[in-house]
Scaffold this motif. Structure first.
Motif, PDB file in Angstrom:
ATOM      1  N   VAL A 173       0.837  -1.204   0.000  1.00  0.00           N
ATOM      2  CA  VAL A 173       0.000   0.000   0.000  1.00  0.00           C
ATOM      3  C   VAL A 173       0.871   1.253   0.000  1.00  0.00           C
ATOM      4  CG1 VAL A 173      -1.662   1.344   1.333  1.00  0.00           C
ATOM      5  CG2 VAL A 173      -1.958  -1.129   1.096  1.00  0.00           C
ATOM      6  N   SER A 174       1.914   1.245   0.807  1.00  0.00           N
ATOM      7  CA  SER A 174       2.799   2.402   0.894  1.00  0.00           C
ATOM      8  C   SER A 174       3.499   2.659  -0.436  1.00  0.00           C
ATOM      9  CB  SER A 174       3.843   2.184   1.995  1.00  0.00           C
ATOM     10  OG  SER A 174       3.240   2.010   3.249  1.00  0.00           O
ATOM     11  N   ALA A 175       3.971   1.581  -1.077  1.00  0.00           N
ATOM     12  CA  ALA A 175       4.680   1.732  -2.351  1.00  0.00           C
ATOM     13  C   ALA A 175       3.773   2.300  -3.434  1.00  0.00           C
ATOM     14  CB  ALA A 175       5.255   0.388  -2.786  1.00  0.00           C
ATOM     15  N   VAL A 176       2.536   1.815  -3.518  1.00  0.00           N
ATOM     16  CA  VAL A 176       1.581   2.313  -4.513  1.00  0.00           C
ATOM     17  C   VAL A 176       1.310   3.797  -4.287  1.00  0.00           C
ATOM     18  CG1 VAL A 176      -0.812   2.189  -5.290  1.00  0.00           C
ATOM     19  CG2 VAL A 176       0.499   0.085  -4.958  1.00  0.00           C
ATOM     20  N   ARG A 177       1.132   4.165  -3.037  1.00  0.00           N
ATOM     21  CA  ARG A 177       0.862   5.573  -2.722  1.00  0.00           C
ATOM     22  C   ARG A 177       2.022   6.473  -3.143  1.00  0.00           C
ATOM     23  NH1 ARG A 177       0.778  10.120  -2.365  1.00  0.00           N
ATOM     24  NH2 ARG A 177      -0.003  11.523  -0.742  1.00  0.00           N
ATOM     25  N   LEU A 178       3.238   6.051  -2.860  1.00  0.00           N
ATOM     26  CA  LEU A 178       4.390   6.886  -3.146  1.00  0.00           C
ATOM     27  C   LEU A 178       4.750   6.936  -4.625  1.00  0.00           C
ATOM     28  CD1 LEU A 178       6.546   5.819  -0.090  1.00  0.00           C
ATOM     29  CD2 LEU A 178       5.691   8.116  -0.522  1.00  0.00           C
ATOM     30  N   LEU A 179       4.594   5.802  -5.319  1.00  0.00           N
ATOM     31  CA  LEU A 179       4.991   5.745  -6.723  1.00  0.00           C
ATOM     32  C   LEU A 179       3.927   6.293  -7.669  1.00  0.00           C
ATOM     33  CD1 LEU A 179       6.714   2.231  -6.805  1.00  0.00           C
ATOM     34  CD2 LEU A 179       7.829   4.470  -6.904  1.00  0.00           C
ATOM     35  N   PHE A 180       2.665   6.063  -7.353  1.00  0.00           N
ATOM     36  CA  PHE A 180       1.602   6.404  -8.300  1.00  0.00           C
ATOM     37  C   PHE A 180       0.588   7.413  -7.755  1.00  0.00           C
ATOM     38  CE2 PHE A 180       2.851   1.912  -8.954  1.00  0.00           C
ATOM     39  CZ  PHE A 180       3.492   2.069 -10.169  1.00  0.00           C
ATOM     40  N   GLY A 181       0.737   7.782  -6.488  1.00  0.00           N
ATOM     41  CA  GLY A 181      -0.221   8.697  -5.887  1.00  0.00           C
ATOM     42  C   GLY A 181      -0.164  10.091  -6.489  1.00  0.00           C
ATOM     43  N   LYS A 182      -1.256  10.774  -6.420  1.00  0.00           N
ATOM     44  CA  LYS A 182      -1.356  12.140  -6.899  1.00  0.00           C
ATOM     45  C   LYS A 182      -1.683  13.061  -5.724  1.00  0.00           C
ATOM     46  CE  LYS A 182      -3.065  10.598 -11.412  1.00  0.00           C
ATOM     47  NZ  LYS A 182      -4.166  10.697 -12.417  1.00  0.00           N
ATOM     48  N   ASP A 183      -1.464  14.328  -5.941  1.00  0.00           N
ATOM     49  CA  ASP A 183      -1.734  15.291  -4.875  1.00  0.00           C
ATOM     50  C   ASP A 183      -3.197  15.303  -4.468  1.00  0.00           C
ATOM     51  OD1 ASP A 183       0.897  16.032  -4.756  1.00  0.00           O
ATOM     52  OD2 ASP A 183       0.664  17.755  -6.103  1.00  0.00           O
ATOM     53  N   THR A 184      -4.051  14.828  -5.359  1.00  0.00           N
ATOM     54  CA  THR A 184      -5.488  14.785  -5.037  1.00  0.00           C
ATOM     55  C   THR A 184      -5.841  13.628  -4.121  1.00  0.00           C
ATOM     56  OG1 THR A 184      -5.854  13.551  -7.099  1.00  0.00           O
ATOM     57  CG2 THR A 184      -6.149  15.935  -7.183  1.00  0.00           C
ATOM     58  N   TRP A 185      -4.899  12.691  -3.915  1.00  0.00           N
ATOM     59  CA  TRP A 185      -5.150  11.564  -3.005  1.00  0.00           C
ATOM     60  C   TRP A 185      -4.968  12.073  -1.573  1.00  0.00           C
ATOM     61  CZ3 TRP A 185      -2.628   6.414  -5.066  1.00  0.00           C
ATOM     62  CH2 TRP A 185      -3.104   6.172  -6.372  1.00  0.00           C
ATOM     63  N   ARG A 186      -5.985  12.649  -1.029  1.00  0.00           N
ATOM     64  CA  ARG A 186      -5.913  13.231   0.296  1.00  0.00           C
ATOM     65  C   ARG A 186      -7.123  12.810   1.117  1.00  0.00           C
ATOM     66  NH1 ARG A 186      -1.005  14.667  -0.108  1.00  0.00           N
ATOM     67  NH2 ARG A 186      -0.403  16.552  -1.208  1.00  0.00           N
TER      68      ARG A 186
END
Length: 283
Positions: free
Chosen positions: A126-139
């Motif tokens: 979960v952490s890797a997906v968030r850091l590699l593919f996350g966008k600023d809108t993921w809040r």
């Protein structure tokens, strides 16, 4: 010596010293305490040393928590000296994190080895997906949530960290960035969690492993004087010198990296760890 060829023993010593240095650098760079590196390395070491499969993973986790103690202290001091640590968050998390660590240590006394690996895979993935593919809108929000939610999350960090053998960095990094905190501040603040988690966690794993020490024939790293419960003194003594020495180097490096580079580096690192344990679950 101990039934291991001299060349193999020398190779293991060199490998552990080098791994300790890498652990220290990553602790400083990512604020993770280094446990996510130490656990898979220790797991392979104990496999080579023929530590029984039923205790190999908790022994790796407990030893990692003990290793994190000095590394986290140095990493936290280095980040705090730069004024990057949010002490208000650490004050809220302190008590629930410690309670969670104690509960995780009790679970470790009875849990099967695959539980530790599964927690590793889920959280790292979960952490890797968030850091590699996350966008600023993921809040989840533009500011940290109310105190009851912070307390609940602190407890969860403590439980999961105790089962993973980590300093809580990747969990708190994930949480803080979801609430709009800069990655550098998240990393710096997370380094303080390592102290809150590693000390009670190490004591808890001594408690968790002590009853099992008489259940197995003598093996290096899992009998007195070479171990205390689920903490291997061999792994501990070889990791600490270089990991403690290199932690401030990693902290300085973290403040030189751009936000995106730090996120990508941390994401790739977690993805590798996730893949390693996912494969071991299939063995």
């Amino acid at each position: 010596m101990f039934g291991i060829p001299l060349f193999d023993l020398a190779w293991l010593v060199v490998a552990l010293l080098a791994a300790g240095a890498l652990t220290g650098i990553l602790a400083g760079v990512f604020g993770v305490g280094g446990g996510a590196v130490a656990v898979p390395i220790l797991y392979e070491l104990f496999r080579i040393l023929e530590v029984p499969d039923g205790v190999r993973m908790p022994l790796s986790v407990g030893t990692s928590l003990a290793i994190i103690i000095p590394t986290s202290i140095r990493s936290f001091n280095a980040h705090r000296a730069k004024g990057a640590v949010d002490m208000s968050i650490l004050k809220i998390w302190a008590a629930p994190v410690i309670v969670g660590v104690v509960m995780g240590s009790v679970i470790a006394r009875y849990a099967p080895a695959d539980l530790f690996k599964s927690v590793f895979v889920i959280v790292a993935g979960v952490s890797a997906v968030r850091l590699l593919f996350g966008k600023d809108t993921w809040r989840f929000g533009l500011d940290m949530p109310a105190k009851p939610i912070m307390i609940a999350y602190g407890w969860l960090i403590g439980v999961l960290s105790a089962l993973m053998g980590i300093g809580g960095g990747q969990l708190s990094n994930l949480f803080m960035t979801f609430y709009n905190r800069p990655i550098h501040q998240a990393v710096a603040t997370s380094s303080g969690l390592g102290i809150l988690i590693s000390i009670p966690g190490a004591v808890g794993y001594i408690y968790a492993g002590w009853p099992h020490m008489a259940d197995y024939p003598y093996v290096i790293a899992f009998q007195p004087p070479l171990a205390l419960g689920y903490i291997s003194l061999i792994g501990l003594l070889l990791f600490i010198p270089t990991s403690t020495w290199m932690a401030p180097v990693g902290a300085r490096l973290a403040h030189r990296l751009s936000k995106r580079r730090l996120e990508v580096a941390f994401g790739i690192f977690l993805l590798v760890v996730c893949g390693r344990f996912a494969i071991s679950l299939l063995d």
